[in-house]
Design a protein around this motif. Structure first.
Motif, PDB file in Angstrom:
ATOM      1  N   ASP A   8       0.244  -7.964  10.082  1.00  0.00           N
ATOM      2  CA  ASP A   8      -1.117  -7.985   9.537  1.00  0.00           C
ATOM      3  C   ASP A   8      -1.140  -7.517   8.078  1.00  0.00           C
ATOM      4  OD1 ASP A   8      -2.178  -8.877  11.906  1.00  0.00           O
ATOM      5  OD2 ASP A   8      -2.888  -6.897  12.564  1.00  0.00           O
ATOM      6  N   PHE A   9      -0.377  -6.451   7.808  1.00  0.00           N
ATOM      7  CA  PHE A   9      -0.425  -5.904   6.448  1.00  0.00           C
ATOM      8  C   PHE A   9       0.517  -6.599   5.480  1.00  0.00           C
ATOM      9  CE2 PHE A   9      -2.909  -2.895   8.716  1.00  0.00           C
ATOM     10  CZ  PHE A   9      -3.910  -2.615   7.797  1.00  0.00           C
ATOM     11  N   SER A  10       1.359  -7.491   6.004  1.00  0.00           N
ATOM     12  CA  SER A  10       2.244  -8.229   5.093  1.00  0.00           C
ATOM     13  C   SER A  10       1.415  -9.092   4.149  1.00  0.00           C
ATOM     14  CB  SER A  10       3.247  -9.076   5.876  1.00  0.00           C
ATOM     15  OG  SER A  10       2.557 -10.077   6.594  1.00  0.00           O
ATOM     16  N   MET A  11       0.216  -9.476   4.571  1.00  0.00           N
ATOM     17  CA  MET A  11      -0.607 -10.277   3.647  1.00  0.00           C
ATOM     18  C   MET A  11      -1.084  -9.421   2.462  1.00  0.00           C
ATOM     19  SD  MET A  11      -4.280 -11.259   5.268  1.00  0.00           S
ATOM     20  CE  MET A  11      -5.128 -10.155   6.357  1.00  0.00           C
ATOM     21  N   TYR A  12      -1.246  -8.130   2.692  1.00  0.00           N
ATOM     22  CA  TYR A  12      -1.620  -7.263   1.561  1.00  0.00           C
ATOM     23  C   TYR A  12      -0.386  -6.940   0.720  1.00  0.00           C
ATOM     24  CZ  TYR A  12      -6.036  -7.052   3.905  1.00  0.00           C
ATOM     25  OH  TYR A  12      -7.215  -7.415   4.485  1.00  0.00           O
ATOM     26  N   GLU A  13       0.762  -6.815   1.389  1.00  0.00           N
ATOM     27  CA  GLU A  13       1.995  -6.575   0.617  1.00  0.00           C
ATOM     28  C   GLU A  13       2.298  -7.771  -0.271  1.00  0.00           C
ATOM     29  OE1 GLU A  13       4.698  -3.342   2.926  1.00  0.00           O
ATOM     30  OE2 GLU A  13       4.300  -5.204   3.991  1.00  0.00           O
ATOM     31  N   SER A  14       2.102  -8.991   0.276  1.00  0.00           N
ATOM     32  CA  SER A  14       2.408 -10.150  -0.563  1.00  0.00           C
ATOM     33  C   SER A  14       1.382 -10.292  -1.694  1.00  0.00           C
ATOM     34  CB  SER A  14       2.539 -11.429   0.271  1.00  0.00           C
ATOM     35  OG  SER A  14       1.324 -11.700   0.918  1.00  0.00           O
ATOM     36  N   ALA A  15       0.206  -9.675  -1.530  1.00  0.00           N
ATOM     37  CA  ALA A  15      -0.761  -9.679  -2.634  1.00  0.00           C
ATOM     38  C   ALA A  15      -0.424  -8.589  -3.660  1.00  0.00           C
ATOM     39  CB  ALA A  15      -2.170  -9.470  -2.089  1.00  0.00           C
ATOM     40  N   GLY A  16       0.580  -7.767  -3.380  1.00  0.00           N
ATOM     41  CA  GLY A  16       1.035  -6.782  -4.365  1.00  0.00           C
ATOM     42  C   GLY A  16       0.637  -5.348  -4.055  1.00  0.00           C
ATOM     43  N   TYR A  17       0.106  -5.086  -2.872  1.00  0.00           N
ATOM     44  CA  TYR A  17      -0.245  -3.706  -2.521  1.00  0.00           C
ATOM     45  C   TYR A  17       0.921  -3.037  -1.812  1.00  0.00           C
ATOM     46  CZ  TYR A  17      -5.001  -5.199  -3.453  1.00  0.00           C
ATOM     47  OH  TYR A  17      -6.120  -5.690  -4.061  1.00  0.00           O
ATOM     48  N   ASN A  18       1.115  -1.770  -2.150  1.00  0.00           N
ATOM     49  CA  ASN A  18       2.117  -0.982  -1.463  1.00  0.00           C
ATOM     50  C   ASN A  18       1.468  -0.417  -0.189  1.00  0.00           C
ATOM     51  OD1 ASN A  18       4.330   0.702  -1.009  1.00  0.00           O
ATOM     52  ND2 ASN A  18       3.334   2.351  -2.170  1.00  0.00           N
ATOM     53  N   VAL A  19       2.119  -0.614   0.965  1.00  0.00           N
ATOM     54  CA  VAL A  19       1.533  -0.167   2.234  1.00  0.00           C
ATOM     55  C   VAL A  19       2.424   0.910   2.852  1.00  0.00           C
ATOM     56  CG1 VAL A  19       0.718  -0.885   4.523  1.00  0.00           C
ATOM     57  CG2 VAL A  19       0.603  -2.504   2.611  1.00  0.00           C
ATOM     58  N   SER A  20       1.819   2.080   3.193  1.00  0.00           N
ATOM     59  CA  SER A  20       2.564   3.157   3.868  1.00  0.00           C
ATOM     60  C   SER A  20       2.079   3.251   5.306  1.00  0.00           C
ATOM     61  CB  SER A  20       2.314   4.507   3.206  1.00  0.00           C
ATOM     62  OG  SER A  20       2.522   4.437   1.824  1.00  0.00           O
ATOM     63  N   TYR A  21       2.994   3.422   6.224  1.00  0.00           N
ATOM     64  CA  TYR A  21       2.650   3.560   7.641  1.00  0.00           C
ATOM     65  C   TYR A  21       2.894   5.001   8.041  1.00  0.00           C
ATOM     66  CZ  TYR A  21       2.935  -1.478   7.337  1.00  0.00           C
ATOM     67  OH  TYR A  21       2.743  -2.781   6.949  1.00  0.00           O
ATOM     68  N   LEU A  22       1.819   5.706   8.451  1.00  0.00           N
ATOM     69  CA  LEU A  22       1.937   7.136   8.735  1.00  0.00           C
ATOM     70  C   LEU A  22       1.388   7.496  10.100  1.00  0.00           C
ATOM     71  CD1 LEU A  22       0.319   8.868   5.599  1.00  0.00           C
ATOM     72  CD2 LEU A  22       2.641   8.005   5.803  1.00  0.00           C
ATOM     73  N   SER A  23       1.868   8.612  10.603  1.00  0.00           N
ATOM     74  CA  SER A  23       1.146   9.284  11.675  1.00  0.00           C
ATOM     75  C   SER A  23       1.031  10.729  11.247  1.00  0.00           C
ATOM     76  CB  SER A  23       1.891   9.181  13.004  1.00  0.00           C
ATOM     77  OG  SER A  23       1.325  10.125  13.899  1.00  0.00           O
ATOM     78  N   VAL A  24      -0.191  11.144  10.923  1.00  0.00           N
ATOM     79  CA  VAL A  24      -0.399  12.545  10.550  1.00  0.00           C
ATOM     80  C   VAL A  24      -0.120  13.410  11.769  1.00  0.00           C
ATOM     81  CG1 VAL A  24      -2.128  14.232   9.841  1.00  0.00           C
ATOM     82  CG2 VAL A  24      -2.036  12.001   8.720  1.00  0.00           C
ATOM     83  N   LYS A  25      -0.533  12.904  12.939  1.00  0.00           N
ATOM     84  CA  LYS A  25      -0.377  13.674  14.170  1.00  0.00           C
ATOM     85  C   LYS A  25       1.088  13.961  14.452  1.00  0.00           C
ATOM     86  CE  LYS A  25      -1.701  13.650  19.008  1.00  0.00           C
ATOM     87  NZ  LYS A  25      -2.129  12.761  20.092  1.00  0.00           N
ATOM     88  N   GLU A  26       1.942  12.942  14.309  1.00  0.00           N
ATOM     89  CA  GLU A  26       3.361  13.148  14.621  1.00  0.00           C
ATOM     90  C   GLU A  26       4.206  13.336  13.368  1.00  0.00           C
ATOM     91  OE1 GLU A  26       4.487  10.131  17.511  1.00  0.00           O
ATOM     92  OE2 GLU A  26       3.396  11.345  18.980  1.00  0.00           O
ATOM     93  N   GLN A  27       3.536  13.490  12.225  1.00  0.00           N
ATOM     94  CA  GLN A  27       4.207  13.757  10.954  1.00  0.00           C
ATOM     95  C   GLN A  27       5.145  12.631  10.516  1.00  0.00           C
ATOM     96  OE1 GLN A  27       4.861  17.539   9.700  1.00  0.00           O
ATOM     97  NE2 GLN A  27       2.855  17.844  10.588  1.00  0.00           N
ATOM     98  N   THR A  28       4.907  11.429  10.993  1.00  0.00           N
ATOM     99  CA  THR A  28       5.789  10.321  10.630  1.00  0.00           C
ATOM    100  C   THR A  28       5.525   9.877   9.187  1.00  0.00           C
ATOM    101  OG1 THR A  28       5.475   9.633  12.914  1.00  0.00           O
ATOM    102  CG2 THR A  28       6.650   8.072  11.467  1.00  0.00           C
ATOM    103  N   ASN A  29       6.573   9.874   8.393  1.00  0.00           N
ATOM    104  CA  ASN A  29       6.529   9.421   6.985  1.00  0.00           C
ATOM    105  C   ASN A  29       5.632  10.255   6.072  1.00  0.00           C
ATOM    106  OD1 ASN A  29       8.240   7.375   7.754  1.00  0.00           O
ATOM    107  ND2 ASN A  29       6.613   5.866   8.005  1.00  0.00           N
ATOM    108  N   VAL A  30       5.162  11.405   6.538  1.00  0.00           N
ATOM    109  CA  VAL A  30       4.243  12.209   5.717  1.00  0.00           C
ATOM    110  C   VAL A  30       4.972  12.829   4.519  1.00  0.00           C
ATOM    111  CG1 VAL A  30       2.685  14.197   5.698  1.00  0.00           C
ATOM    112  CG2 VAL A  30       2.635  12.603   7.612  1.00  0.00           C
ATOM    113  N   ALA A  31       6.200  13.293   4.742  1.00  0.00           N
ATOM    114  CA  ALA A  31       6.949  13.926   3.637  1.00  0.00           C
ATOM    115  C   ALA A  31       7.245  12.909   2.535  1.00  0.00           C
ATOM    116  CB  ALA A  31       8.241  14.544   4.173  1.00  0.00           C
ATOM    117  N   GLU A  32       7.662  11.712   2.920  1.00  0.00           N
ATOM    118  CA  GLU A  32       7.930  10.652   1.926  1.00  0.00           C
ATOM    119  C   GLU A  32       6.647  10.326   1.180  1.00  0.00           C
ATOM    120  OE1 GLU A  32       8.785  10.715   5.011  1.00  0.00           O
ATOM    121  OE2 GLU A  32      10.631   9.603   5.439  1.00  0.00           O
TER     122      GLU A  32
END
Ligand SMILES: Nc1nc2c(ncn2[C@@H]2O[C@H](COP(=O)(O)OP(=O)(O)OP(=O)(O)O)[C@@H](O)[C@H]2O)c(=O)[nH]1
Ligand SMILES: [Mg+2]
Ligand SMILES: [Zn+2]
Length: 321
Positions: free
Chosen positions: A163-187
């Motif tokens: 779903d978000f690949s259409m925004y990535e191909s439009a040039g937006y940087n997309v981050s996938y996070l889980s605040v609850k499980e701390q996934t990718n929060v440090a990056e």
């Protein structure tokens, strides 16, 4: 309230005089030890109705009112103010803004370096809403990134990424996070240094939760989303700026359930689709609305795979086709 050109000119003139006076005063201030009450520059942290919370350069906070005849200021604004009594003061001038973000003719924040559109698995993201936010942000000419939060709730992360690949191909940087499980929060945090960032997005997606995670000991109020409607409960009420101890600022803003863009023109909607830009002006007809006109450069780009057809459909939907 809209000002006449003459009123605007007068306000600008008064402000320019005040700014010049303050600059002169600050260059003389080494000789005067007691400069209490003198005009000083400050940063607007938040506004509540007609009152502003202003931070001085030394980091003290003042409850201020605005002097009559100066434009409304918002979180992120640089102002001149004078202390009156204790921790109270009066804002006397608004300094020139680099940029500002406006929604439905209401000013949200000023002097922003980056905008983060936060969406979530619950309340589930909707493309129309995402595109509405993007149109507002693109029209403010700000760098925009997308954050997809609560990814641990997704049963099909591949679909989410598709779903978000259409925004990535439009040039937006997309981050996938889980605040609850701390996934990718440090990056995520490592990208935020030394700039002013605003978090924007629907109520309940986790903007304040993310800010709490990024700034320890802050303890912003967050709220359960309603189990019945799966919508947020509008927990944050004021747009507020917070300092990251390691550098940079975060602005939290209240989410809204229905993001109305009814005051946007078709032209603004068009310029809200950033990947359409290279093709605008290339159509056969100068006044092409890119709907079903012959030799439309945008439609040709869609057919050639240079513009994602889903994004083009979203555009048609937003202009009411
Ligand atoms: N499952 C899950 N819940 C989360 C996550 N991040 C935040 N939440 C929860 O989502 C709810 C809403 O979070 P808030 O941070 O208040 O949302 P907001 O975007 O600030 O909402 P408004 O202030 O109303 O605009 C809270 O109950 C959070 O605990 C996450 O990664 N996973
Ligand atoms: Mg909030
Ligand atoms: Zn066209």
């Amino acid at each position: 309230m809209s000002l006449t050109r003459r009123q605007k000119w007068r306000i600008e003139k008064i402000q320019a005089e005040r700014i010049a006076r303050a600059q002169k005063a600050s260059s003389n201030s080494e000789t005067s030890l007691d400069n209490a009450g003198e005009e000083q520059t400050g940063l607007v942290i938040t506004r509540y109705g007609q009152r502003l919370l202003v931070e001085s350069e030394s980091g003290d906070l003042y409850q201020c009112t605005g002097r009559q005849n100066i434009e409304l200021s918002v979180a992120g604004d640089q102002v001149l103010f004078q202390t009156t009594d204790g921790n109270e003061g009066v804002v006397t001038a608004l300094l020139k803004r680099d940029n500002s973000l406006t929604r439905s003719q209401k000013l949200i924040a000023a002097n922003i370096d980056e905008l983060w559109l936060v969406v979530a698995i619950e309340p589930h993201y909707q493309f129309e809403l995402i595109d509405r936010y993007l149109v507002v942000a693109e029209n403010a000419s700000l760098p925009i990134n997308i954050v997809v939060n609560k990814i641990e709730l997704s049963k099909n992360i591949d679909q989410v990424k598709y779903d978000f690949s259409m925004y990535e191909s439009a040039g937006y940087n997309v981050s996938y996070l889980s605040v609850k499980e701390q996934t990718n929060v440090a990056e995520f945090k490592s990208q935020l240094n030394d700039k002013t960032h605003i978090f924007l997005g629907q109520s309940g997606v986790g903007k304040s939760s993310l800010i709490n995670e990024l700034i320890p000991d802050l303890n912003l109020r967050v709220n359960e989303i309603s189990t019945k409607s799966k919508l947020g409960k509008h927990t944050t009420t004021n747009t507020t700026l917070y300092h990251i101890p390691s550098g940079g600022d975060l602005i939290d803003s209240p989410g809204i359930r229905e993001f109305q863009l009814d005051d946007l023109t078709d032209k603004e909607i068009l310029s809200g689709f950033r990947e359409f830009k290279p093709f605008i002006g290339q159509c056969k007809f100068r006044n092409c609305a890119h709907i079903n006109e012959p030799k439309c450069a945008i439609k040709t780009a869609v057919e050639a795979g240079e513009i994602n057809p889903m994004r083009y459909n979203n555009y048609l939907q937003l202009i009411g086709m």
